[in-house]
Design an enzyme around this catalytic site. Structure first.
Site, PDB file in Angstrom:
ATOM      1  N   ASP A 124       0.845  -1.183   0.127  1.00 14.09           N
ATOM      2  CA  ASP A 124      -0.068   0.114  -0.141  1.00 14.09           C
ATOM      3  C   ASP A 124       0.946   1.049   0.169  1.00 14.09           C
ATOM      4  O   ASP A 124       2.061   1.387   0.308  1.00 14.09           O
ATOM      5  CB  ASP A 124      -1.108   0.198   1.355  1.00 14.09           C
ATOM      6  CG  ASP A 124      -0.006   0.599   2.588  1.00 14.09           C
ATOM      7  OD1 ASP A 124       0.687  -0.180   3.082  1.00 14.09           O
ATOM      8  OD2 ASP A 124      -0.144   1.654   3.022  1.00 14.09           O
ATOM      9  N   HIS A 165      -5.667   7.359 -13.378  1.00 10.96           N
ATOM     10  CA  HIS A 165      -4.455   6.859 -14.075  1.00 10.96           C
ATOM     11  C   HIS A 165      -3.321   6.308 -13.148  1.00 10.96           C
ATOM     12  O   HIS A 165      -2.851   4.985 -13.515  1.00 10.96           O
ATOM     13  CB  HIS A 165      -4.024   7.994 -14.947  1.00 10.96           C
ATOM     14  CG  HIS A 165      -2.650   7.558 -15.563  1.00 10.96           C
ATOM     15  ND1 HIS A 165      -2.566   6.376 -16.550  1.00 10.96           N
ATOM     16  CD2 HIS A 165      -1.406   7.701 -15.031  1.00 10.96           C
ATOM     17  CE1 HIS A 165      -1.350   6.272 -16.727  1.00 10.96           C
ATOM     18  NE2 HIS A 165      -0.619   6.972 -15.912  1.00 10.96           N
TER      19      HIS A 165
HETATM   20 ZN   LIG Z   1      -3.841   5.977 -17.811  1.00 11.44          ZN
END
Ligand SMILES: [Zn+2]
Length: 358
Positions: A265, A339
């Protein structure tokens, strides 16, 4: 409780059997990212912050609302920390009022002045009330430059507390058989290999589903503490998950994976997105970082990552994010966070192939 467990999309017994990356959903949300967006990144689990939930919303209220899965409409895994790491560092650095004693910590929450008590037992109670799937027992964590005698004390307490927490989980809640929750312990010992080995071996005798590397995963130069990580991995069973808490950079995750760790994490993935550090397989350098604020991206119509299937890469250009970040447009920050989360999920899928090539 049973209704919510049925909502879990994955088999709890499979947790940590293959490598998994868990983004940080501190109070029930990954910053700037909706639960639906999170699912689109193929994220299988999140980490929630027990201390923040304790002092901000409260475990009783979360329980009344049906637990964290229902609260945030999340059917992936939820791992909760014990709350100890933050409390102890805030108390040791005198940022918060309170004290640490042999049974835990008492502290005053600065938000509303409420006094809370965190013990091995109460930490389990809170995590159960939150309906987390993977619990972490309270450990006695110290600063990175802990002395030998303090590290010895920390290991002794960590072992006593781990024993108490496991016992409480079994006696009060019926353990895994009744709850379908996993319980993991934290290996302390600072930079002293013999203490790390002792802590690991004694915890294994108590018996946990997973073992977490406690303390600091990087040294003052930002280098991964490979020797310590190795000692802990070697002294914990191969068929239990090993959690390298807080390891952030993609290449550090790969290193830790090679040492035997499989649960990861970091808060970096979304924090970096907000500050314009994106990750891209199009970048040739070793850390895959693309700094979108750089003027070279001002008119760059290519996607952040030409191999990525996320919403940001399929529909927008580097130029878009470069110019949106100048005014901190929230939807652009959200897309960049999506993203980066997708990059980490793709990275975690790839590391087993990379391991074979290494
Ligand atoms: Zn991406």
């Amino acid at each position: 409780m049973s209704k919510i467990i049925e909502k879990l999309k994955y088999n709890i017994e499979d947790f940590g059997k293959t490598q998994i990356f868990l983004p940080d959903a501190t109070r029930g949300a990954v910053r700037f990212v909706t639960t639906e967006q999170l699912k689109s990144t193929q994220t299988k689990g999140v980490v929630i912050n027990t201390l923040h939930l304790l002092i901000n919303i409260g475990p009783e209220k979360i329980m009344e609302l049906g637990g964290m899965h229902r609260f945030m409409n999340w059917d992936g895994y939820i791992l909760s920390d014990s709350g100890g790491f933050q409390v102890f560092s805030l108390l040791h650095s005198k940022k918060w009022q309170g004290k640490v004693d042999k049974d835990g910590a008492t502290f005053r929450a600065p938000i509303d002045g409420t006094v809370h008590r965190l013990t091995p037992e109460s930490s389990i109670d809170i995590q159960i009330a939150l309906d987390s799937d993977v619990l972490v027992v309270l450990d006695d964590c110290r600063s990175a430059d802990v002395t030998r005698s303090d590290a010895e004390l920390s290991v002794d307490r960590t072992l006593q507390w781990a024993y108490r927490a496991k016992n409480h989980f079994e006696k009060k809640y019926g353990g895994f058989a009744k709850t379908k929750k996993l319980i993991s312990a934290v290996v302390q010992g600072g930079s002293y290999d013999d203490l790390r080995i002792k802590c690991a071996q004694e915890l294994v005798k108590i018996g946990f589903d997973g073992y977490n590397f406690g303390g600091f995963v990087v040294d003052e130069k930002g280098e991964l503490v490979k020797d310590q990580l190795n000692v802990v991995a070697e002294n914990t069973p191969a068929d239990r998950f090993k959690y390298a808490m807080g390891i952030g950079k993609p290449e550090d995750i790969l290193e830790a994976y090679r040492l035997g760790y499989n649960v990861f994490d970091t808060v970096l993935v979304t924090r970096n997105a907000r500050h314009g550090t994106l990750y891209s397989f199009d970048k040739e350098d070793e850390n895959y970082a693309l700094r979108i604020k750089n003027s070279r991206y001002n008119k760059d119509l290519s996607p952040i990552d030409s191999t990525c299937d996320c919403d940001a890469c399929k529909n927008y250009s580097r130029a878009y994010f470069h110019n949106m970040l100048k005014s901190n447009e929230a939807s652009a920050v959200s897309l960049m966070s999506v993203h980066n989360l997708r990059f980490y999920q793709r990275w975690i899928e790839k590391i087993s192939e990379m391991e074979m090539k290494a």
